[in-house]
Write a protein that holds these residues in place. Structure first.
Motif, mmCIF file in Angstrom:
data_model
loop_
_atom_site.group_PDB
_atom_site.id
_atom_site.type_symbol
_atom_site.label_atom_id
_atom_site.label_comp_id
_atom_site.label_asym_id
_atom_site.label_seq_id
_atom_site.Cartn_x
_atom_site.Cartn_y
_atom_site.Cartn_z
ATOM 1 N N ASP A 1 0.819 -1.211 0.000
ATOM 2 C CA ASP A 1 0.000 0.000 0.000
ATOM 3 C C ASP A 1 0.857 1.267 0.000
ATOM 4 O OD1 ASP A 1 -2.377 -1.446 0.052
ATOM 5 O OD2 ASP A 1 -2.374 -1.578 2.236
ATOM 6 N N MET A 2 2.135 1.111 0.354
ATOM 7 C CA MET A 2 3.027 2.274 0.416
ATOM 8 C C MET A 2 4.001 2.321 -0.751
ATOM 9 S SD MET A 2 4.017 2.374 4.481
ATOM 10 C CE MET A 2 4.907 3.934 4.325
ATOM 11 N N ILE A 3 4.537 1.170 -1.147
ATOM 12 C CA ILE A 3 5.614 1.140 -2.131
ATOM 13 C C ILE A 3 5.048 1.262 -3.551
ATOM 14 C CG2 ILE A 3 5.746 -1.396 -2.259
ATOM 15 C CD1 ILE A 3 8.755 1.022 -2.200
ATOM 16 N N LYS A 4 4.479 2.419 -3.822
ATOM 17 C CA LYS A 4 3.971 2.763 -5.144
ATOM 18 C C LYS A 4 5.023 3.606 -5.868
ATOM 19 C CE LYS A 4 -0.177 1.149 -4.004
ATOM 20 N NZ LYS A 4 -0.696 -0.128 -4.546
ATOM 21 N N LEU A 5 4.962 3.582 -7.197
ATOM 22 C CA LEU A 5 5.970 4.294 -7.985
ATOM 23 C C LEU A 5 6.024 5.773 -7.627
ATOM 24 C CD1 LEU A 5 8.073 4.493 -10.242
ATOM 25 C CD2 LEU A 5 6.188 4.792 -11.861
ATOM 26 N N ASP A 6 4.880 6.449 -7.587
ATOM 27 C CA ASP A 6 4.878 7.885 -7.323
ATOM 28 C C ASP A 6 5.400 8.195 -5.924
ATOM 29 O OD1 ASP A 6 3.953 8.418 -9.835
ATOM 30 O OD2 ASP A 6 1.865 8.645 -9.254
ATOM 31 N N ASN A 7 5.080 7.335 -4.960
ATOM 32 C CA ASN A 7 5.601 7.525 -3.603
ATOM 33 C C ASN A 7 7.121 7.387 -3.579
ATOM 34 O OD1 ASN A 7 3.042 7.891 -2.623
ATOM 35 N ND2 ASN A 7 2.854 5.875 -1.706
ATOM 36 N N PHE A 8 7.618 6.368 -4.288
ATOM 37 C CA PHE A 8 9.059 6.134 -4.309
ATOM 38 C C PHE A 8 9.789 7.266 -5.020
ATOM 39 C CE2 PHE A 8 12.919 4.013 -6.037
ATOM 40 C CZ PHE A 8 13.499 3.684 -4.817
ATOM 41 N N LEU A 9 9.222 7.751 -6.123
ATOM 42 C CA LEU A 9 9.824 8.879 -6.825
ATOM 43 C C LEU A 9 9.877 10.113 -5.927
ATOM 44 C CD1 LEU A 9 8.361 8.585 -10.441
ATOM 45 C CD2 LEU A 9 10.775 8.650 -9.825
ATOM 46 N N PHE A 10 8.834 10.328 -5.147
ATOM 47 C CA PHE A 10 8.848 11.452 -4.215
ATOM 48 C C PHE A 10 9.993 11.293 -3.219
ATOM 49 C CE2 PHE A 10 7.890 13.449 -0.188
ATOM 50 C CZ PHE A 10 7.495 14.731 -0.562
ATOM 51 N N ASP A 11 10.144 10.096 -2.678
ATOM 52 C CA ASP A 11 11.194 9.872 -1.687
ATOM 53 C C ASP A 11 12.582 10.033 -2.288
ATOM 54 O OD1 ASP A 11 9.397 9.447 0.330
ATOM 55 O OD2 ASP A 11 9.423 7.262 0.171
ATOM 56 N N VAL A 12 12.768 9.529 -3.507
ATOM 57 C CA VAL A 12 14.073 9.634 -4.160
ATOM 58 C C VAL A 12 14.452 11.098 -4.386
ATOM 59 C CG1 VAL A 12 15.285 9.209 -6.329
ATOM 60 C CG2 VAL A 12 14.015 7.356 -5.250
ATOM 61 N N CYS A 13 13.452 11.899 -4.824
ATOM 62 C CA CYS A 13 13.745 13.289 -5.193
ATOM 63 C C CYS A 13 13.653 14.263 -4.023
ATOM 64 C CB CYS A 13 12.785 13.739 -6.303
ATOM 65 S SG CYS A 13 12.992 12.855 -7.862
#
Length: 578
Positions: A489-501
């Motif tokens: 429920d958390m490890i979605k692409l948009d969430n991960f991209l937010f964290d990376v950037c």
């Protein structure tokens, strides 16, 4: 003109003759133009079926007044024009121009940049006219082919390149001139103190480089400041454009390849993105008169599969326009070739005075001025001797300063250095552990983010990919094995991209693509990932390296760090493979 009149010339029953690459059906053409006009709002506004897009294309129905009002409100001419120019099918461009009433004379060449700008103005007029406007494509196209000055380009490009985010200033842009320290340029690859004065170029400018050669290749190691140097050369030149009449064009070479494999078009687009009135005809005239200064940044970031095509096109470009200055930056890499026309010059590591000047210029911990002062004293009394490789490199020197506050010392091993630097980047948000955890959207704990990001870096570096569109990033992301261990429920692409950037600040988005803040972090995580793998995986890596088109371990840090982390495995499965 209505939307269906605008779209009709781009469709053909023969797919290869459709005017927009990859859009071969009537509904996809209508959807492309309206979607591109809406930008990010398309995901919200265009939840329609193909049947409705087909009716838009045929004129059987029209977009609502509310939708046209939204288009007019959010319309970005630069974004629209760039998107259209990149997708135009140049093989049928003359036919499409004719459909819009634009007839080329015998020597006329269809100019996709002027045409995309004309289409941009036309669709904007349709949106503002609630779905209907006068036909202005031909008028605008002819108008934009007339050579003129480029005040929009000069103003906007100067504004863009005069500010940037860095490792230290990741949350907001800062003025480039506030913290830039200019490297010395050398005519020989030797240490600074061994250079006689006549072999050094201090405070380098394009004018100084041109006195040596019209075609220069600036070579430097990772983190030495190649892109910063190119930005410096651009800014110092564009300030003098009104006096010199020479137009500097900063080209990011990682944009060459795949769908954008025409060097001339990449050069035009590097100006067109700031000024949609700028066309291929303008570049031709300026370069024919020797009034361009081409700054080609990042030869080493071109994929190996595209390198031959790039070198051929560069030769053709110089043959055709020999009177222009061209400066190219690169670090040495596996297929590095000292191009015969280019004079190779070297971006030198910092000397002690330059290192101290950078530290003095950087604003760090203003609330604790003693931190920077103590670090400066350690530089003078210790690190200049014990950590010479780090302190002479602007990127690594900045990381040293950032890590010093937390660790109060700097390790000599590079992988330990990057480990500290990574922890510093992760934990600069808040010293409180709970607040620190809440920064991340894709994972419950920062250590889980590290697992996923480490694998992403390893897989992408192995393939030689350093830049990613949203879809390319998604392709890598979906294949990561570590995702199975995370909360779905958390490890979605948009969430991960937010964290990376934003959470970790290890990548950034620019020009609709994602880039590493610096490739050295990708190299570190590649080494860290494979140092943890079993013998079979290391054996496969060794086989891959031996057969790959592009050698992974160039003058970057990946091999050295992997060797330090897993010496025995590297010797058995990579160096001494049987």
């Amino acid at each position: 003109m209505k939307l269906h009149d605008f779209c009709a010339p781009f469709y053909s029953t023969t797919k290869s003759k459709c005017g927009i690459k990859g859009k071969t059906s009537q509904p996809s053409i209508a959807q492309f133009f309206v979607e591109t006009a809406l930008g990010d709002f398309a995901k919200i506004e265009l939840i329609f079926s193909d049947a409705l897009f087909r009716k838009w294309f045929k004129g059987e129905r029209e977009p609502t007044a509310e939708l046209w009002a939204k288009v007019a409100d959010v319309y970005d001419e630069t974004r629209f024009s760039r998107a259209v120019s990149s997708k135009l099918n140049e093989e049928v461009l003359s036919d499409i121009l004719a459909a819009f009433g634009i007839d080329l004379d015998e020597n006329g060449v269809a100019d996709k940049f002027a045409f995309s700008a004309a289409l941009t103005k036309q669709l904007g007029a349709i949106a503002r006219g609630n779905g209907e406007a006068d036909d202005i494509v031909k008028e605008i196209y002819v108008q934009y082919l007339k050579v003129k000055d480029f005040p929009d380009y000069v103003t906007k490009a100067q504004a863009k390149y005069s500010k940037l985010k860095t490792l230290l200033y990741s949350s907001e842009e800062r003025l480039f001139e506030e913290f830039f320290v200019c490297n010395t340029i050398s005519k020989r690859p030797v240490r600074y103190h061994q250079l006689p004065d006549h072999m050094k170029i201090e405070n380098v400018t394009l004018e100084k480089l041109e006195k040596i050669s019209s075609f220069s290749m600036l070579v430097g190691m990772g983190g030495i400041g190649k892109s910063m140097m190119m930005r410096h050369l651009f800014l110092t030149s564009i300030k003098k454009y009104a006096q010199t009449g020479k137009l500097p064009i900063l080209v990011t070479l990682r944009e060459f390849g795949q769908d954008n494999n025409d060097l001339f078009n990449v050069i035009v687009d590097s100006v067109h993105r700031f000024d949609i009135t700028f066309s291929a005809a303008h570049v031709h005239k300026l370069m024919d008169e020797g009034k361009c200064q081409l700054l080609l940044d990042g030869l080493d970031e071109i994929k190996a599969s595209d390198m031959d095509a790039f070198q051929r096109q560069l030769d053709v470009l110089i043959d055709r326009y020999p009177k222009n200055q061209c400066v190219m930056s690169t670090r040495k890499f596996s297929s590095f070739v000292e191009l015969s026309r280019f004079t190779v010059l070297f971006i030198m590591p910092f000397n002690n005075n330059q290192a101290l000047e950078l530290i003095d210029r950087l604003e760090y911990c203003p609330e604790e001025p003693r931190v920077k002062q103590q670090f400066r004293e350690r530089l003078v009394n210790d690190y200049f001797k014990s950590h010479a490789e780090f302190v002479t490199n602007p990127l690594l020197l900045t990381l040293m300063l950032m890590s010093y506050r937390r660790f109060a010392d700097v390790p000599e091993k590079k992988y330990l250095f990057y480990e500290q630097a990574y922890q510093t980047l992760l934990q600069r948000h808040d010293s409180d552990k709970l607040a620190y955890k809440r920064v991340f959207r894709s994972v419950k704990d920062p250590s889980d983010f590290t697992l996923v990001f480490r694998e992403f870096c390893a897989k992408s570096y192995r393939k030689g990919d350093y830049e990613f569109s949203y879809n390319e990033f998604d392709t890598y992301f979906r294949k990561l094995k570590m995702l199975a261990r995370m909360d779905p429920d958390m490890i979605k692409l948009d969430n991960f991209l937010f964290d990376v950037c934003h959470s970790a600040c290890l990548m950034y988005e620019e020009g609709q693509n994602y880039h590493f803040l610096h490739r050295s972090f990708q190299e570190y995580f590649f080494a860290d990932y494979y140092s943890r793998q079993d013998d079979t995986t290391l054996m496969k890596l060794g086989n891959y390296i031996a057969t790959a088109d592009q050698l992974l371990f160039d003058e970057g840090s990946a091999f050295g760090m992997l060797y330090d982390l897993a010496q025995d495995k590297v010797e058995r499965f990579i160096i001494c493979r049987s």
